[in-house]
Design a protein around this motif. Structure first.
Motif, PDB file in Angstrom:
ATOM      1  N   ASP A 506       0.780  -1.105  -0.068  1.00  0.00           N
ATOM      2  CA  ASP A 506       0.042   0.058  -0.009  1.00  0.00           C
ATOM      3  C   ASP A 506       0.873   1.384  -0.019  1.00  0.00           C
ATOM      4  OD1 ASP A 506      -2.882   1.230   0.473  1.00  0.00           O
ATOM      5  OD2 ASP A 506      -1.957   2.148   1.924  1.00  0.00           O
ATOM      6  N   ARG A 507       0.278   2.326  -0.558  1.00  0.00           N
ATOM      7  CA  ARG A 507       1.140   3.520  -0.790  1.00  0.00           C
ATOM      8  C   ARG A 507       1.438   4.329   0.482  1.00  0.00           C
ATOM      9  NH1 ARG A 507      -0.391   6.256  -4.981  1.00  0.00           N
ATOM     10  NH2 ARG A 507      -1.727   4.434  -5.788  1.00  0.00           N
ATOM     11  N   SER A 508       0.479   4.248   1.314  1.00  0.00           N
ATOM     12  CA  SER A 508       0.828   4.784   2.641  1.00  0.00           C
ATOM     13  C   SER A 508       2.020   4.442   3.478  1.00  0.00           C
ATOM     14  CB  SER A 508      -0.435   4.664   3.517  1.00  0.00           C
ATOM     15  OG  SER A 508      -0.693   3.117   3.891  1.00  0.00           O
ATOM     16  N   PHE A 509       2.317   3.215   3.202  1.00  0.00           N
ATOM     17  CA  PHE A 509       3.507   2.751   3.916  1.00  0.00           C
ATOM     18  C   PHE A 509       4.782   3.219   3.153  1.00  0.00           C
ATOM     19  CE2 PHE A 509       0.580  -0.806   4.863  1.00  0.00           C
ATOM     20  CZ  PHE A 509       0.417  -0.378   6.210  1.00  0.00           C
ATOM     21  N   VAL A 510       4.541   3.023   1.789  1.00  0.00           N
ATOM     22  CA  VAL A 510       5.682   3.532   0.834  1.00  0.00           C
ATOM     23  C   VAL A 510       6.127   5.054   1.194  1.00  0.00           C
ATOM     24  CG1 VAL A 510       6.691   3.905  -1.500  1.00  0.00           C
ATOM     25  CG2 VAL A 510       5.411   1.780  -0.843  1.00  0.00           C
ATOM     26  N   GLN A 511       4.974   5.749   1.262  1.00  0.00           N
ATOM     27  CA  GLN A 511       5.341   7.441   1.391  1.00  0.00           C
ATOM     28  C   GLN A 511       5.745   7.639   2.847  1.00  0.00           C
ATOM     29  OE1 GLN A 511       1.447   8.667   0.088  1.00  0.00           O
ATOM     30  NE2 GLN A 511       2.013   8.373  -2.110  1.00  0.00           N
ATOM     31  N   GLU A 512       5.184   6.809   3.936  1.00  0.00           N
ATOM     32  CA  GLU A 512       5.753   7.223   5.002  1.00  0.00           C
ATOM     33  C   GLU A 512       7.138   6.749   5.343  1.00  0.00           C
ATOM     34  OE1 GLU A 512       2.789   5.625   7.866  1.00  0.00           O
ATOM     35  OE2 GLU A 512       1.277   7.038   6.944  1.00  0.00           O
ATOM     36  N   SER A 513       7.637   5.722   4.468  1.00  0.00           N
ATOM     37  CA  SER A 513       9.139   5.175   4.599  1.00  0.00           C
ATOM     38  C   SER A 513      10.065   6.311   4.849  1.00  0.00           C
ATOM     39  CB  SER A 513       9.180   4.041   3.767  1.00  0.00           C
ATOM     40  OG  SER A 513       9.519   4.598   2.410  1.00  0.00           O
ATOM     41  N   THR A 514       9.837   7.336   4.269  1.00  0.00           N
ATOM     42  CA  THR A 514      10.908   8.154   4.300  1.00  0.00           C
ATOM     43  C   THR A 514      11.252   8.708   5.702  1.00  0.00           C
ATOM     44  OG1 THR A 514      10.353   8.925   1.914  1.00  0.00           O
ATOM     45  CG2 THR A 514      11.742  10.432   2.867  1.00  0.00           C
ATOM     46  N   GLU A 515      10.307   8.721   6.294  1.00  0.00           N
ATOM     47  CA  GLU A 515      10.330   9.336   7.655  1.00  0.00           C
ATOM     48  C   GLU A 515      10.035   8.406   8.991  1.00  0.00           C
ATOM     49  OE1 GLU A 515       8.095  12.957   7.638  1.00  0.00           O
ATOM     50  OE2 GLU A 515       9.363  14.192   6.400  1.00  0.00           O
ATOM     51  N   SER A 516       9.368   7.516   8.477  1.00  0.00           N
ATOM     52  CA  SER A 516       8.906   6.419   9.665  1.00  0.00           C
ATOM     53  C   SER A 516       9.683   5.114   9.634  1.00  0.00           C
ATOM     54  CB  SER A 516       7.333   6.278   9.634  1.00  0.00           C
ATOM     55  OG  SER A 516       6.992   5.625  10.269  1.00  0.00           O
ATOM     56  N   GLU A 517      10.354   5.128  10.993  1.00  0.00           N
ATOM     57  CA  GLU A 517      11.071   3.759  11.082  1.00  0.00           C
ATOM     58  C   GLU A 517      10.006   2.632  11.020  1.00  0.00           C
ATOM     59  OE1 GLU A 517      14.062   1.134  11.475  1.00  0.00           O
ATOM     60  OE2 GLU A 517      14.199   3.093  11.081  1.00  0.00           O
ATOM     61  N   HIS A 518       8.864   2.617  11.672  1.00  0.00           N
ATOM     62  CA  HIS A 518       7.579   1.830  11.619  1.00  0.00           C
ATOM     63  C   HIS A 518       7.278   1.324  10.363  1.00  0.00           C
ATOM     64  CE1 HIS A 518       4.449  -0.522  13.303  1.00  0.00           C
ATOM     65  NE2 HIS A 518       3.620   0.284  12.502  1.00  0.00           N
ATOM     66  N   ALA A 519       6.931   2.600   9.373  1.00  0.00           N
ATOM     67  CA  ALA A 519       6.741   2.062   8.069  1.00  0.00           C
ATOM     68  C   ALA A 519       7.801   1.283   7.220  1.00  0.00           C
ATOM     69  CB  ALA A 519       6.206   3.502   7.200  1.00  0.00           C
ATOM     70  N   ARG A 520       9.018   1.725   7.357  1.00  0.00           N
ATOM     71  CA  ARG A 520      10.088   1.123   6.839  1.00  0.00           C
ATOM     72  C   ARG A 520      10.288  -0.452   7.336  1.00  0.00           C
ATOM     73  NH1 ARG A 520      12.857   6.007   7.621  1.00  0.00           N
ATOM     74  NH2 ARG A 520      13.960   5.511   9.499  1.00  0.00           N
ATOM     75  N   ASN A 521       9.925  -0.602   8.501  1.00  0.00           N
ATOM     76  CA  ASN A 521      10.074  -1.978   8.846  1.00  0.00           C
ATOM     77  C   ASN A 521       8.729  -2.634   8.240  1.00  0.00           C
ATOM     78  OD1 ASN A 521      12.252  -1.740  10.537  1.00  0.00           O
ATOM     79  ND2 ASN A 521      10.908  -1.176  12.100  1.00  0.00           N
ATOM     80  N   ILE A 522       7.471  -2.169   8.032  1.00  0.00           N
ATOM     81  CA  ILE A 522       6.510  -2.777   7.581  1.00  0.00           C
ATOM     82  C   ILE A 522       6.469  -3.380   6.122  1.00  0.00           C
ATOM     83  CG2 ILE A 522       3.970  -2.324   6.799  1.00  0.00           C
ATOM     84  CD1 ILE A 522       3.509  -1.032   9.191  1.00  0.00           C
ATOM     85  N   VAL A 523       7.231  -2.178   5.345  1.00  0.00           N
ATOM     86  CA  VAL A 523       7.612  -2.477   3.958  1.00  0.00           C
ATOM     87  C   VAL A 523       8.436  -3.492   3.825  1.00  0.00           C
ATOM     88  CG1 VAL A 523       8.664  -1.460   1.884  1.00  0.00           C
ATOM     89  CG2 VAL A 523       6.910  -0.258   3.150  1.00  0.00           C
ATOM     90  N   ALA A 524       9.722  -3.310   4.622  1.00  0.00           N
ATOM     91  CA  ALA A 524      10.794  -4.770   4.364  1.00  0.00           C
ATOM     92  C   ALA A 524      10.082  -5.968   4.866  1.00  0.00           C
ATOM     93  CB  ALA A 524      11.500  -4.332   5.494  1.00  0.00           C
ATOM     94  N   SER A 525       9.211  -6.010   5.752  1.00  0.00           N
ATOM     95  CA  SER A 525       8.402  -7.290   6.218  1.00  0.00           C
ATOM     96  C   SER A 525       7.571  -7.730   5.076  1.00  0.00           C
ATOM     97  CB  SER A 525       7.754  -7.151   7.669  1.00  0.00           C
ATOM     98  OG  SER A 525       8.737  -6.544   8.568  1.00  0.00           O
ATOM     99  N   VAL A 526       6.852  -7.127   4.404  1.00  0.00           N
ATOM    100  CA  VAL A 526       6.006  -7.533   3.356  1.00  0.00           C
ATOM    101  C   VAL A 526       7.023  -8.102   2.352  1.00  0.00           C
ATOM    102  CG1 VAL A 526       4.307  -6.652   1.826  1.00  0.00           C
ATOM    103  CG2 VAL A 526       4.165  -6.105   3.920  1.00  0.00           C
TER     104      VAL A 526
END
Length: 588
Positions: A506-526
């Motif tokens: 989902d785009r929300s995780f990708v767009q937040e990955s720049t500033e959010s460690e939590h979002a980056r972890n979710i993207v990497a996990s998926v």
């Protein structure tokens, strides 16, 4: 003249045969002389008794027949006789009343034969009993009227009948200075019943709903089916004892609450318990409208207001519900566009290899060219299409158009697939059969198509049949992606290569990955989850170079987003493809 006169037309055997026929069926043969002064003399009656019974004592046959003609039919009977003087045959239907009160409809065919030297007109004729034909015709007319004024499925009044009742109720209310209420009832999420259990079950549910609605109101109130899953109730005489001490508006709300309560009880259809809720709109005469159509429209507007506040509720119409009124107008325009196919257009957003920027596919995204608002993006009208039951027809159009365009690109040597978003309900056998037929008609194989469904498609209640259907399509070459992965509640055990090819992050995780460690972890996990399951991850909403590099570093090879391209009209896509393939570069 008696039987000798008939003998001039028939031989003795023929005359006797006619007498026997007239004696066994309700038919009468006659001959009479009409005089210029209007008087007449009957020369013979054959079979008179079969029509009116025995001639009363003291009366001639002529007098008995004249007396038997129904008083209301004498005028038409006399007018038919007058036509004979013009030399024309005459045919007329009228009623005969026997001395015992039995009424028969008869058809009287009269034929002028000739005039003699005294200008006396000889007339012959036959009178036949047509009572049975009249009865059958009346029953047929009654059935036609029943069909014209009643809903074929539920037996309730239909919209034209409801409007007629409403018109009559408004006239009575105007004379008595009373109020009238209209309730517009829409079942919430009824389409899910049809999609899950089939249209036969849906029809049974609608009939059961109609029966409950009738049980919820007074005998003097009118319940109608507007169409689909929409029902109407007319409440008149709101000042009756049943609603004493209540204002008219409050009385209507009490009935609406009762309707909602009675519909919440489970319905058992084909052995399955089905739960139903309803959104109800209320309009009142005279405060909300002075005529039937206005009241119905305003009740519809109020119903949309009830849906907007969370469904399973009721709302009164007010002048402030312009948003709902506009929504109805928009819904009408959208329906016309979907049904005609005019005003709909597809744009295509490239799906690329994040390292080489090579196009591997395009996502078809529908737009609606609305005359009032211009080009409308999908997130502004897709929910409305789902709400008003147009999503299936809209999906049909998108699939057909996307398949035709994929065929054009294939002929131009452009090597990529077309990805199409479909609702979960479309993944049943009927929807997939339509997709296969559309691809075949366009001359492309299913390997040129990918469909995207959201995680809600994996809901426990529908997984079995959906996965079986999609697994079969997968074997035929169709690709399938789970869209917006990470925002729903998927069962990981269901994500296997037997029917899924790709997980779209989902785009929300990708767009937040720049500033959010939590979002980056979710993207990497998926991404890791997808690879573990043998699936391909694709990131949505890639807008910056930093996001692209992050995705590549964590093993996500594919993506889409404004960093590469916005959704493009068809005529711009080929130039973009040629440039991307020509470069064929590694942009890392």
């Amino acid at each position: 003249m008696t039987s000798e006169t008939l003998g001039s037309e028939f031989d003795a055997y023929g005359a006797e045969l006619l007498r026997r026929i007239a004696g066994t069926v309700a038919i009468m043969l006659y001959e009479m002389e009409l005089r210029p002064d209007g008087s007449y003399e009957c020369l013979t009656f054959v079979g008179l008794e079969t029509l009116i019974g025995p001639v009363p004592e003291g009366m001639s046959a002529e007098e008995a027949y004249d007396a038997a003609v129904h008083p209301d039919d004498h005028e038409i009977y006399d007018a038919a006789i007058d036509e004979l003087w013009l030399g024309a045959q005459s045919e007329v239907e009228y009623r005969l009343v026997a001395p015992d009160g039995e009424v028969r409809w008869v058809l009287d065919r009269m034929r002028p034969e000739r005039r003699n030297e005294d200008d006396v007109l000889l007339v012959s004729g036959v009178v036949a009993d047509i009572s049975e034909r009249k009865r059958v015709a009346a029953e047929a007319m009654e059935k036609l009227e029943q069909a014209a004024l009643h809903d074929a499925l539920t037996g309730l009044a239909n919209r034209p009948s409801f409007l007629e009742h409403l018109d009559n109720g408004l006239r009575r209310a105007a004379r008595s200075h009373t109020e009238v209420a209209v309730l517009f009832i829409d079942l919430d999420n009824f389409k899910m019943v049809n999609d899950s259990f089939g249209h036969a079950a849906g029809d049974e549910l609608l009939k059961a709903v109609g029966a409950r609605l009738q049980a919820a109101v007074r005998g003097m109130d009118v319940v109608a089916r507007q169409g689909g899953d929409e029902f109407l109730i007319l409440l008149s005489d709101l000042e009756s004892r049943a609603f004493r001490d209540l204002s008219s508006g409050r009385a209507a709300e009490v009935v609406a609450s009762k309707v909602r309560g009675i519909l919440r009880e489970p319905f058992v259809v084909e052995g399955i318990e089905i739960y139903v809720s309803a959104s109800i709109g209320i309009s009142l005469y005279p405060s909300d409208g002075a005529d039937a159509e206005t009241l119905l429209k305003h009740a519809d507007v109020a119903m949309y207001s009830a849906k907007d506040t969370g469904r399973d509720g009721c709302a009164r119409y007010s002048d402030g519900t312009n948003t709902a009124l506009e929504q109805i107008s928009v819904a009408g325009r959208l329906r016309k566009s979907v049904e005609s196919g005019r005003g709909l257009v597809l744009h295509y957003q490239p799906l690329l290899n994040l390292e080489s920027a090579e196009i591997v596919g395009v996502e078809a995204l529908v737009r609606w060219r609305d005359g009032s608002r211009g080009l409308v993006p999908p997130d502004e009208f897709i929910p409305l299409a789902e709400q008003i039951g147009l999503i299936g027809s809209l999906s049909d159009w998108v699939i057909g158009e996307a398949c035709r365009q994929a065929s054009v690109w294939q002929d131009q040597g452009m090597d990529f697939y077309v990805s199409i978003n479909v609702p979960p309900s479309y993944c049943e056998p009927t929807g997939m059969a339509h997709l296969a037929a559309a691809a075949s008609a366009a001359g492309i194989g299913l390997e040129r198509i990918m469909i995207e469904v959201t995680e809600s498609a994996l809901a426990p209640g529908r997984r079995g049949s959906l996965e079986e259907t999609l697994a079969d399509m997968h074997r035929q070459g169709l690709k399938l992606a789970i869209d917006d992965f990470g925002t729903g509640y998927s069962s990981l055990g269901r994500l296997n290569q037997s029917w899924v090819n790709m997980l779209k992050i989902d785009r929300s995780f990708v767009q937040e990955s720049t500033e959010s460690e939590h979002a980056r972890n979710i993207v990497a996990s998926v991404v890791q989850l997808a690879h573990t399951l043998g699936l391909e991850p694709l990131a949505e909403g890639v807008e910056t170079e930093e996001q692209r590099r992050f995705l590549i570093e964590h093993g996500c090879r594919y993506g889409q987003g404004f960093l590469f391209s916005r959704p493009l009209p068809t005529h711009e896509l080929k130039a973009f493809y040629d440039e991307a393939q020509g470069n064929n570069r590694n942009v890392a």
